[in-house]
Enzyme design. Structure first.
Site, PDB file in Angstrom:
ATOM      1  N   ALA A   1       0.832  -1.196   0.000  1.00 21.16           N
ATOM      2  CA  ALA A   1       0.000   0.000   0.000  1.00 21.16           C
ATOM      3  C   ALA A   1       0.871   1.252   0.000  1.00 21.16           C
ATOM      4  O   ALA A   1       2.068   1.180   0.260  1.00 21.16           O
ATOM      5  CB  ALA A   1      -0.902  -0.009   1.237  1.00 21.16           C
ATOM      6  N   MET A   2       0.259   2.382  -0.280  1.00 18.82           N
ATOM      7  CA  MET A   2       0.974   3.657  -0.291  1.00 18.82           C
ATOM      8  C   MET A   2       0.151   4.688   0.473  1.00 18.82           C
ATOM      9  O   MET A   2      -1.020   4.880   0.193  1.00 18.82           O
ATOM     10  CB  MET A   2       1.219   4.104  -1.742  1.00 18.82           C
TER      11      MET A   2
ATOM     12  N   ASN B   1      -0.601   7.800   0.674  1.00 17.92           N
ATOM     13  CA  ASN B   1      -0.893   9.165   0.227  1.00 17.92           C
ATOM     14  C   ASN B   1      -1.789   9.853   1.250  1.00 17.92           C
ATOM     15  O   ASN B   1      -2.730   9.260   1.757  1.00 17.92           O
ATOM     16  CB  ASN B   1      -1.616   9.146  -1.120  1.00 17.92           C
TER      17      ASN B   1
ATOM     18  N   GLU C   1      -0.721   2.113   7.570  1.00 21.15           N
ATOM     19  CA  GLU C   1      -0.888   3.231   6.627  1.00 21.15           C
ATOM     20  C   GLU C   1      -1.566   4.427   7.296  1.00 21.15           C
ATOM     21  O   GLU C   1      -1.212   5.580   7.024  1.00 21.15           O
ATOM     22  CB  GLU C   1      -1.702   2.784   5.397  1.00 21.15           C
TER      23      GLU C   1
END
Ligand SMILES: [Zn+2]
Length: 617
Positions: free
Chosen positions: A31-32, A34, A67
């Site tokens: 995952a990222m 942002n 995250e």
């Protein structure tokens, strides 16, 4: 989760919403983070009631916790340079476990996290290790910085420091860090200053020793002596270094926050042990002394024979965390030649079906790790008789079907046992898995979600050509990318080398989603490193097209790292000299050292296992 973090960080999440966006496929990461719109590959966010296991639920929860914590550590406050990447990743990796523990204490994620500590130590105890904080000068170096040292050692060091200074002072420092650097950048030293201001203990020396130099400290327990008139035990310690190769055994000094206590007592003694001399700890009570109580310290412990024998006798009375620490330390000390593998096997005889399931998972994995070292040796079959009997005994207790209200970690253990026994070519397990696999179309109750993947994987391990065709057909019939992935990855576990070769060939056809190809090849490499290596080298251009820039640097060394044969180390060196640039040198060296180490352990530890099996029929 946002509510929990708002409270923990003391600075509320400042955006009007937080989206979770998911899309098909998989990369070399999950995952990222942002800011305000976290992107996840599907398997890391979506739960399918028909297919997802207890492990999937825990892992998805953990990755979401990771995250979301980045919305503060990473996004609201960002490291100034890549050198301090660990501030983001070590912190988020620590917080993912902490948050999971708050919401689902029964999952006991700190016990599971011991496995991550092990993967960090495996890298960190080698000449090719690096400090947590290090100079990053190029884009490639930045990409390579996303490793287990940054994530997992970083997380363990934070846990050790939190447990040393105390939860409240630690959180006060984090809140200050957020206030001071919100919408700005920070470096590692900023965090130490904030901690120094809130902590009752001086912390900078510990923090710097563990982040500015690589390596794993070893705490040697030289003796333990009961002083009955004082009702205390005098523990003589020395700090050294745990290394898997010669260069990583060179002396190095850390300020190590050591804890010790008598098993069964809640009186824990704390002391900083530093440098090469001996240190004495006075522990309340008399009895077996456990060092690193609760296992929140980042170091290995070796006991003198007498103290170890006492601990072994009282193993059942130790907490799950301490049992797990003793098993992990003795297995790894044995592999590295500090102890005999017989010590580990002896300790493991005290495990019972009612031991904590996560502790039993350690045993299952170590049984498989030893089996992998036996690959190609004639003595493997005798070892497997022992391995199968131990694991099938556990599976009999756990059963194929979940009991009402059973612990989530029992479900994880069940799935691991089924898969492990299939890898060990256990006839009854393979037969039962095939029966359930074949019958599931008409009777879905044969493969409830918590074992469905394990059953498919078991069938994959034992797959011949016909079963490979069946798995492939099911994968291509499915519209669901997660399900497609499950069938193809199962086929990649085939122990039969002809089937494995078919999977490799399939991985480079257009029928397989591009992002899945590297995962298939890596999965084949676990069982057949030499075969996968030769295939990748032969088809390197086609493979490289399917890799993202992260994976391109270290893919071939990762394939080779599964090997335990020096011939493969030589082949890797030849390939690297021709085709891997300067940026990849570190991962090549890492893999070479893993292979050479595997070969050494084969020669050192397996005769000890054989002797133990002979004596313990
Ligand atoms: Zn992260």
């Amino acid at each position: 989760m946002l509510g929990f973090y708002n409270e923990y960080f003391g600075t509320p999440y400042p955006l009007p919403k937080l989206d979770s966006v998911t899309f098909p496929g998989a990369g070399s990461f999950g995952a990222m983070e942002n800011w305000g719109a976290i992107f996840y590959f599907e398997p890391y966010l979506l739960l399918d009631p028909a297919l997802s296991t207890a492990q999937d639920r825990q892992e998805i929860f953990t990755i979401v916790a990771h995250e979301v914590s980045h919305q503060w550590f990473g996004d609201l406050v960002t490291m100034r340079r890549w050198d301090d990447l660990w501030l983001n990743e070590g912190f988020a990796s620590w917080m993912e476990t902490k948050a999971s523990y708050v919401f689902h204490p029964d999952w006991n994620r700190w016990l599971h996290a011991a496995e991550s500590r092990e993967s960090a130590m495996r890298l960190d105890a080698r000449a090719s290790t690096h400090p947590i904080v290090r100079k990053v000068k190029t884009l490639e170096e930045a990409e390579l910085a996303f490793d287990d040292i940054t994530y997992e050692k970083g997380s363990q060091v934070i846990r050790m420091i939190e447990s040393y200074v105390g939860e409240e002072p630690f959180r006060a420092a984090i809140r200050q860090h957020m206030r001071s650097h919100a919408y700005g950048n920070a470096i590692t030293r900023d965090l130490w200053q904030e901690l120094e201001a809130t902590s009752p203990q001086p912390v900078t020396a510990i923090a710097r020793d563990f982040t500015e130099q690589g390596g794993v400290p070893l705490i040697d327990v030289l003796s333990t002596q009961c002083i009955p008139e004082k009702n205390e035990t005098r523990v003589l310690l020395r700090q050294g270094r745990f290394g898997l190769d010669e260069a990583s055994k060179l002396p190095r000094s850390w300020h190590v926050p050591v804890t010790a206590g008598v098993l069964g007592s809640d009186r824990v003694t704390h002391q900083i042990v530093h440098g090469g001399g001996t240190a004495t700890l006075n522990v309340v009570g008399c009895g077996p002394v456990k060092v690193n109580m609760g296992e929140s310290g980042y170091f290995r412990t070796r006991y003198d024979a007498h103290s170890f024998a006492q601990l072994e006798q009282s193993f059942a009375g130790a907490s799950a965390a301490d049992q797990l620490g003793l098993l992990n330390d003795s297995f790894n000390l044995s592999e590295a030649g500090y102890l005999s593998m017989q010590s580990y096997l002896q300790l493991a005889t005290h495990l019972t079906p009612s031991s904590d399931p996560v502790v039993l998972l350690q045993f299952v994995r170590s049984v498989l790790a030893l089996d992998h070292l036996y690959s190609g040796l004639s003595s493997q079959e005798r070892y497997r008789v022992f391995a199968r009997s131990k694991l099938s005994g556990l599976l009999r207790e756990v059963g194929w079907t979940a009991h009402d209200g059973e612990h989530a970690n029992v479900s994880i253990l069940r799935a691991e046992l089924i898969q492990a026994l299939a890898r060990l070519a256990d006839g009854p397990t393979l037969t039962e898995a095939r029966r359930r696999f074949a019958g599931a179309a008409t009777d879905p109750a044969l493969t409830p979600a918590d074992i469905r993947k394990a059953v498919v994987n078991a069938v994959g391990s034992g797959a011949d050509t016909a079963m490979f065709e069946e798995l492939k057909a099911r994968a291509f019939r499915s519209e669901d990318t997660t399900e497609k992935r499950v069938y193809l990855l199962a086929a990649a576990r085939a122990t039969d080398s002809d089937t494995a070769r078919r999977v490799l060939e399939l991985a480079l056809t257009d029928a397989v989603p591009e992002q899945l190809s590297p995962n298939l090849i890596l999965a084949v490499a676990e069982e057949h490193p030499g075969l996968a290596f030769d295939f990748v080298v032969q088809h390197f251009d086609a493979v490289a097209q399917r890799l993202d820039s992260f994976a391109r640097i270290d893919f071939v060394p990762r394939i080779a790292a599964n090997g335990v044969d020096r011939v493969l180390a030589q082949k890797l060196a030849t390939f690297a000299a021709k085709s891997i640039g300067a940026a990849g040198r570190e991962t090549v060296e890492r893999s070479r050292s893993l292979i050479v180490f595997g070969d050494e352990v084969r020669h050192r530890s397996l005769p000890q296992v054989d002797a133990w099996l002979g004596a313990n029929k």
